[in-house]
Design a protein around this motif. Structure first.
Motif, short mmCIF file in Angstrom:
data_model
loop_
_atom_site.label_atom_id
_atom_site.label_comp_id
_atom_site.label_asym_id
_atom_site.label_seq_id
_atom_site.Cartn_x
_atom_site.Cartn_y
_atom_site.Cartn_z
N ASP A 100 0.84 -1.53 0.05
CA ASP A 100 -0.12 -0.05 0.00
C ASP A 100 0.79 1.28 -0.34
OD1 ASP A 100 -2.37 1.55 0.26
OD2 ASP A 100 -2.08 1.44 2.68
N ALA A 101 1.58 1.57 -1.20
CA ALA A 101 1.95 2.75 -1.24
C ALA A 101 1.46 4.13 -1.93
CB ALA A 101 3.19 2.58 -2.35
N PRO A 102 2.45 5.40 -1.46
CA PRO A 102 1.79 6.19 -1.55
C PRO A 102 0.94 6.87 -3.26
CG PRO A 102 3.52 6.55 -0.80
CD PRO A 102 3.49 5.65 -1.10
N ALA A 103 1.58 5.94 -3.61
CA ALA A 103 1.08 6.08 -5.41
C ALA A 103 0.29 5.24 -5.89
CB ALA A 103 2.55 6.29 -6.20
N SER A 104 -0.11 4.32 -4.69
CA SER A 104 -0.13 3.10 -5.81
C SER A 104 -1.86 2.77 -4.97
CB SER A 104 0.35 1.69 -6.02
OG SER A 104 0.90 1.22 -5.05
N ARG A 105 -1.82 3.03 -4.07
CA ARG A 105 -2.67 3.49 -3.09
C ARG A 105 -4.19 4.35 -3.63
NH1 ARG A 105 -0.29 6.08 2.56
NH2 ARG A 105 -1.77 8.18 1.63
N PRO A 106 -5.58 3.90 -3.60
CA PRO A 106 -5.74 4.37 -4.15
C PRO A 106 -6.76 5.87 -3.52
CG PRO A 106 -7.78 2.57 -3.15
CD PRO A 106 -5.69 1.91 -2.85
N PRO A 107 -7.12 6.81 -3.79
CA PRO A 107 -7.63 7.86 -2.62
C PRO A 107 -8.71 7.40 -1.44
CG PRO A 107 -8.56 7.75 -5.35
CD PRO A 107 -7.96 6.85 -5.47
N GLY A 108 -8.46 8.21 -1.17
CA GLY A 108 -9.28 8.47 0.24
C GLY A 108 -9.07 8.29 1.39
N GLY A 109 -9.87 8.24 2.35
CA GLY A 109 -9.27 8.59 4.09
C GLY A 109 -8.63 9.44 3.90
N GLU A 110 -8.74 10.29 3.68
CA GLU A 110 -7.24 11.43 3.91
C GLU A 110 -8.54 11.60 5.07
OE1 GLU A 110 -8.77 11.09 1.36
OE2 GLU A 110 -6.86 11.18 0.40
N ALA A 111 -9.93 11.72 5.50
CA ALA A 111 -10.13 12.70 7.01
C ALA A 111 -10.18 11.87 7.62
CB ALA A 111 -11.79 12.78 6.59
N GLU A 112 -10.46 10.63 7.57
CA GLU A 112 -10.06 9.54 8.49
C GLU A 112 -8.42 9.64 9.34
OE1 GLU A 112 -11.77 8.42 5.92
OE2 GLU A 112 -13.20 8.60 6.38
N ARG A 113 -7.22 9.82 8.18
CA ARG A 113 -6.44 10.36 9.39
C ARG A 113 -5.86 11.28 9.48
NH1 ARG A 113 -4.54 9.34 2.88
NH2 ARG A 113 -4.85 7.41 2.59
N VAL A 114 -6.42 12.65 9.22
CA VAL A 114 -6.64 13.69 9.70
C VAL A 114 -7.42 13.42 11.72
CG1 VAL A 114 -6.65 16.40 9.40
CG2 VAL A 114 -6.32 15.49 7.55
N SER A 115 -8.37 12.92 10.90
CA SER A 115 -8.96 12.91 12.59
C SER A 115 -8.28 11.87 13.41
CB SER A 115 -10.85 12.10 11.93
OG SER A 115 -11.21 12.71 11.34
N ALA A 116 -7.37 11.19 13.19
CA ALA A 116 -6.73 10.10 14.13
C ALA A 116 -5.96 11.61 14.26
CB ALA A 116 -6.03 9.31 13.12
N LEU A 117 -5.64 12.15 13.27
CA LEU A 117 -4.13 12.69 14.41
C LEU A 117 -4.27 13.91 15.20
CD1 LEU A 117 -2.50 13.30 10.65
CD2 LEU A 117 -1.41 12.37 13.06
N MET A 118 -5.36 14.27 14.80
CA MET A 118 -6.62 15.30 15.87
C MET A 118 -6.46 15.09 17.65
SD MET A 118 -8.66 18.37 13.58
CE MET A 118 -9.58 17.13 12.85
N ARG A 119 -6.99 13.48 17.01
CA ARG A 119 -6.85 13.39 18.34
C ARG A 119 -6.03 13.24 19.56
NH1 ARG A 119 -10.70 9.71 15.52
NH2 ARG A 119 -9.62 8.20 15.39
N GLY A 120 -4.40 12.99 18.86
CA GLY A 120 -3.66 13.40 19.92
C GLY A 120 -3.33 14.52 20.27
N HIS A 121 -4.55 15.91 19.33
CA HIS A 121 -3.88 17.20 20.03
C HIS A 121 -5.68 17.75 21.40
CE1 HIS A 121 -0.82 18.35 18.14
NE2 HIS A 121 -1.13 17.15 17.04
N ARG A 122 -6.18 16.55 21.49
CA ARG A 122 -7.51 17.08 21.79
C ARG A 122 -7.62 17.47 23.29
NH1 ARG A 122 -11.88 13.99 19.72
NH2 ARG A 122 -13.96 14.34 21.79
N VAL A 123 -7.38 18.22 24.22
CA VAL A 123 -7.60 19.30 25.07
C VAL A 123 -8.21 17.76 26.60
CG1 VAL A 123 -8.25 21.38 26.59
CG2 VAL A 123 -7.29 22.01 24.32
N ALA A 124 -9.19 18.02 26.48
CA ALA A 124 -9.99 16.78 27.15
C ALA A 124 -10.03 15.91 26.25
CB ALA A 124 -11.14 17.51 27.78
#
Ligand SMILES: Cc1ncc(C[n+]2csc(CCOP(=O)(O)OP(=O)(O)O)c2C)c(N)n1
Ligand code: SF4
Ligand SMILES: [Mg+2]
Lengths: 307, 614
Positions: free
Chosen positions: A282-306
């Motif tokens: 699953d490499a950056p140029a061969s994986r299908p588009p999509g899933g971006e929102a989930e990836r950012v949400s996962a990152l944002m969870r680590g930044h939640r105040v509470a």
């Protein structure tokens, strides 16, 4: 459809000087790709700038003619983004051993699964014959105003020091043997370098066909075994390194060609796969588009105040 | 309290960053909007460093010079920040420091030593003199020996002396919050979250905090209370926001060579494989940019981050991306130049460089972020522009935003749609990758390696399938095709994306770009001024009508007025006033307001230099 050797040839006629060693390197590469049945559209040739760099235009694969000194980083970018592709990087000796030498070391340390060809004509062909980093101290090909006062670098030794896992030397006028070396290099999993002795009849009047012919020999014919086992005792390692250095350093009356060193180490792609889920499948140029929102949400969870 | 600023200063590497995080998180948990900024030397340990945490009931955009409470972890902080605590504010300091002569402060450089010694009356003054100055200015002095407190509280909580000393940051924060009467539970929550991976450490710090609360009496007035709940707010810095913006737009590949302050972004992504980004640390910036170009050619969305020295090395390849119509995003974190300059300080000195980097003419877009949140949105926009118009996009940001952390509502990720960029995943035969039949200069694109097809890419001028050409007609056609992208891009963006205007009807308009926006807007509160934030520097928005007949003031962080020159070039207007700052320190609300007031009262010179900051 059955692939033919002609399928690897583009419609463009080479504009190299008559007798240039680059013709032989191009033919050998086309033969090796054909022999291994690598789909032309799954092969990417990446060159720098120089006479050598034009090679990519004459093959009917994908071709990227980059900047002076930069084929290795571009080739690694292509390969890492899409590891399914067969990527062949190529550089002039000025390209690869001079302006781009830093990348040689960087790539060696990584061991990406690439074939890397050095077009070693000991001169800067494209800029009219200045000394390249592989020209011997004291030599004076016809364009030089005075004998070369800088010492030469040995690509094989440098490759060894940098960690290349496949180190070979070929000769552009022995196309068949060169094609065979390229085949081995393409089969090798990891970074394979072939230092190709490439006569430049226009500017290098020292290293000519007549000069090379009696000197070139094949290390395999002498029973030299380049394969390095994964596990070695200290003595065995020292013995092999000694053998390698002796062969790689030989230059003059006799000039060895063939495979000098071949070791099996995990490729860079494999090492990345240990940290990056799904890679290299699953490499950056061969994986299908999509899933971006989930990836950012996962990152944002680590930044939640509470939480 | 409506608007409170807490400053902690101490030696670099001594953990004051942790202190600021804890303080900020404790307040954020109590529903405050918080923002923090960090100032530090290019040094790993020992040199003076400080952080401000500003807490407000509403989101803010900038910082003050003067603070409500200064927690000085060392004597150097005391003397360096003279005059920066508001009258009625609080100074927490070690009583022992008073006896030291200035010459005993080992990390105080000679320039600062001379300046401070003179300010304190000459000779080799004692730190005591500084304390008296604070007192004279109406600052409430709170002598608290933080180190002995850490030792005692730590040992009381069961730690050995060395471990106990490590709780100094917690002690500083707990002492500050206890003085302000802020609930201990909220600090405990912050400690638990911060040390989540080390429950033992969390527990020790909690006990230490409780010990400190038991020993420190709240002040008689000026308390801070929780004001609500944080809801879903995030607490994030400019680097991480920029990284997330790129991920939102489909980032797949990032190569980097370490450089302050740009590396936090790839470093963060590397630490978070859930981002799906392949991050590679490489041998130099030449490798970084060319590897990203290769990845992009193969169809990955690729981006880089760097700052001035690294960007300088990338310029040849920027033209390569331009000529070969390869999507590429570079977030350029500006820092003090030229050369190595002020590696850990902020500046906007790379505007002209970004606009002109590389030889020859080729299309590119240059946009600049105003805030931490903008870093997210602009990084995403930059990625999409690069894909859509197949060109390099330079996203200008800076050290000030990189090291600024604030509470924000979560980013609206759903609103970002990654541009597909690539038109097909399959084709047959030789593909005209650089087809002249290109709407808005954009030829259909398939990645290198697309099964069944083939084409060439070259850094030479080329024909439609990517072979070298020197044909004069083809050259013109290709140059014109590429140049056509700039108009297409400008039209696609629309004016709203290119600039923002506040009170544009005012007679005097301030123009700024990048991170000057926040401080300009806060500083002009209540003044009869308008403000225009120019977001796109290339292409440049059409501002002629908006600024016609107005008096213009440009505010920017560089010596020569790079943006002011650009404004003149693009609009024919020369601003009446140019306010600049280039000492590497962020502009504060006070100094910018004073400059604006001078403009309004007619006492301002044409060229004004702001010189504030420690
Ligand atoms: C950055 C940069 N510097 C210099 C050049 C000029 N240049 C073009 S080809 C070349 C040398 C090529 O020599 P080599 O790499 O040995 O390739 P050859 O032509 O011999 O195959 C040089 C210096 C360039 N294109 N780019
Ligand atoms: S100059 Fe030398 S290397 Fe270049 S094409 Fe001619 S013979 Fe070949
Ligand atoms: Mg050469």
């Amino acid at each position: 459809m059955e692939l033919k050797l002609a399928d690897y040839k583009s419609d463009l006629a080479p504009d190299w000087c008559p007798g240039c060693g680059d013709y032989g390197i191009l033919s050998a590469l086309q033969m090796a790709l054909y022999k291994l049945k690598i789909e032309p559209s799954r092969a990417v040739l990446v060159s720098g700038i120089g006479c050598s760099a034009k090679t990519v235009h004459y093959a009917a694969t994908y071709g990227i003619h980059t900047l002076h000194g930069r084929p290795l980083p571009v080739a690694q970018g292509v390969k890492l983004a899409n590891p399914e592709l067969s990527v062949i990087a190529m550089a002039g000796d000025g390209d690869g051993m001079g302006i781009g030498a830093g990348h040689f070391i960087g790539a060696g340390r990584r061991n990406p699964d690439l074939l890397y060809l050095i077009f070693n004509n000991a001169v800067y062909g494209m800029t009219k014959g200045q000394a390249s980093p592989t020209l011997e101290l004291g030599a004076q090909p016809k364009s030089l105003a005075r004998p070369n006062i800088q010492n030469k670098v040995n690509p094989l030794m440098l490759a060894f020091a940098a960690g290349f896992t496949f180190i070979a030397r070929g000769y552009a006028y022995d196309v068949k043997k060169l094609a065979h070396l390229m085949e081995l290099g393409l089969r090798h999993r990891g970074l394979a370098m072939i230092d190709v002795l490439q006569p430049c009849p226009t500017y290098n009047n020292l290293h000519t066909r007549e000069w090379f012919a009696p000197r070139i020999y094949d290390v395999a014919a002498e029973g030299y075994d380049p394969l390095v086992p994964r596990e070695m005792s200290d003595e065995e390692r020292a013995e092999r390194m000694g053998r390698f250095t002796t062969k790689a350093g030989e230059w003059g009356e006799r000039i060895p060609t063939g495979v000098f060193w071949q070791a099996q180490l995990p490729s860079f792609e494999e090492r990345l796969g240990e940290y990056l889920p799904g890679y290299p499948a699953d490499a950056p140029a061969s994986r299908p588009p999509g899933g971006e929102a989930e990836r950012v949400s996962a990152l944002m969870r680590g930044h939640r105040v509470a939480q | 309290m409506e608007d409170y600023t807490w400053r902690v200063g101490g030696p670099q590497g001594g953990g004051i960053e942790t202190a600021a995080t804890l303080f900020a998180q404790a307040l954020a948990r109590g529903g405050w909007w918080v923002s923090a900024r960090r100032e530090y030397h290019s040094n790993i340990m020992g040199r003076h460093s400080y952080l401000d945490v500003r807490a407000t009931r509403r989101p803010t955009r900038a910082f003050f010079e003067r603070v409500d409470l200064l927690a000085a972890l060392d004597a150097e902080t005391l003397v360096r920040h003279l005059g920066e605590v508001k009258p009625g504010g609080v100074l927490v300091h070690d009583p022992e420091a008073a006896r030291l002569p200035l010459s005993k402060l080992a990390m105080l450089d000679s320039a600062a030593y001379r300046r401070i010694a003179v300010a304190l009356g000459g000779g080799d003054p004692l730190v005591q003199e500084a304390l008296e100055r604070y007192r004279d200015e109406g600052v409430h002095l709170v002598p608290l020996a933080l180190e002995p407190l850490a030792r005692e509280a730590g040992e009381a909580a069961g730690a050995d002396a060395i471990t106990a000393r490590k709780t100094l940051n917690t002690v500083a924060v707990a002492a500050s919050l206890a003085l302000l009467g802020y609930p201990l539970e909220l600090l405990e929550g912050a400690l638990e979250a911060h040390f989540a991976a080390k429950p033992g450490v969390a527990e020790l710090n909690r006990r230490v905090a409780a010990e400190v609360y038991a020993r420190v009496e709240p002040l008689k007035e000026g308390h801070l209370e929780p004001v609500g709940s944080p809801g879903k707010r995030i607490y994030i810095n400019g680097s991480h926001a920029s990284a997330m913006g790129k991920v939102a737009a489909g980032l797949g590949f990032m190569s980097y060579y370490p450089i302050t302050p740009a590396t936090d972004e790839p470093f963060y992504l590397e630490a978070h494989p859930e981002s799906g980004v392949l991050v590679v640390q490489v041998e130099d910036e030449l490798a970084a940019v060319n590897m990203a170009i290769g990845a992009s050619m193969a169809g990955a969305r690729a981006a880089l981050t760097t700052s001035g020295p690294g960007f300088a090395l990338m310029t040849e390849s920027l033209g390569f991306a331009g000529l070969t119509e390869t999507p590429l995003v570079i977030s350029l974190y500006q820092r003090g130049g030229p050369s190595t300059g002020l590696p850990t300080r902020t500046e906007q000195g790379d505007l002209r460089f970004a606009l002109g980097a590389g030889h020859g003419d080729y299309p590119r877009a240059v946009l600049a972020s105003e805030s931490v949140a903008d870093n997210f949105h602009d990084a995403a926009l930059a990625m999409n522009l690069a894909q859509r118009f197949q060109l390099p996009v330079i996203h200008l940001t800076d050290k000030y935003l990189a090291s600024q952390t604030r509470t924000l509502e979560p980013f609206d990720v759903a609103a970002i749609e990654p541009d597909p960029g690539v038109q097909a995943r399959e084709a047959a035969g030789v593909f005209p990758r650089f087809s002249l039949n290109a709407e808005g200069g954009v030829s259909p694109r398939i990645p290198v390696g697309t099964p069944g097809a083939g084409y060439w890419i070259t850094s030479d001028e080329h024909d439609e399938i990517g072979h070298i050409t020197e044909d004069p007609e083809l050259r013109d056609a290709m140059m014109e095709k590429r140049a056509a992208k700039m108009d297409a891009l400008k039209e696609w963006l629309g004016a709203d994306a290119m600039y923002r205007a506040w009170n544009p009807g005012a007679d005097i308009l301030v123009l700024g770009w990048g991170s000057t926006g926040g401080v300009a807007l806060e500083a002009m509160t209540g003044l009869d001024l308008g403000y225009i934030q120019v977001r796109f520097l290339l292409p440049f928005p059409d501002l002629e009508e908006l600024i016609s007949g107005k008096k213009l003031v440009v505010l920017e962080y560089n010596q020569s007025g790079q943006f002011a020159h650009l404004l003149t070039q693009e609009t024919g207007r020369k601003p009446e006033h140019l306010i600049v700052k280039y000492n590497g320190r962020p502009m504060t609300i006070e100094e910018v307001r004073a400059a604006f007031e001078a403009v309004l009262s007619g006492t301002a010179p044409q060229y004004m230099v702001l010189r504030g900051g420690v």
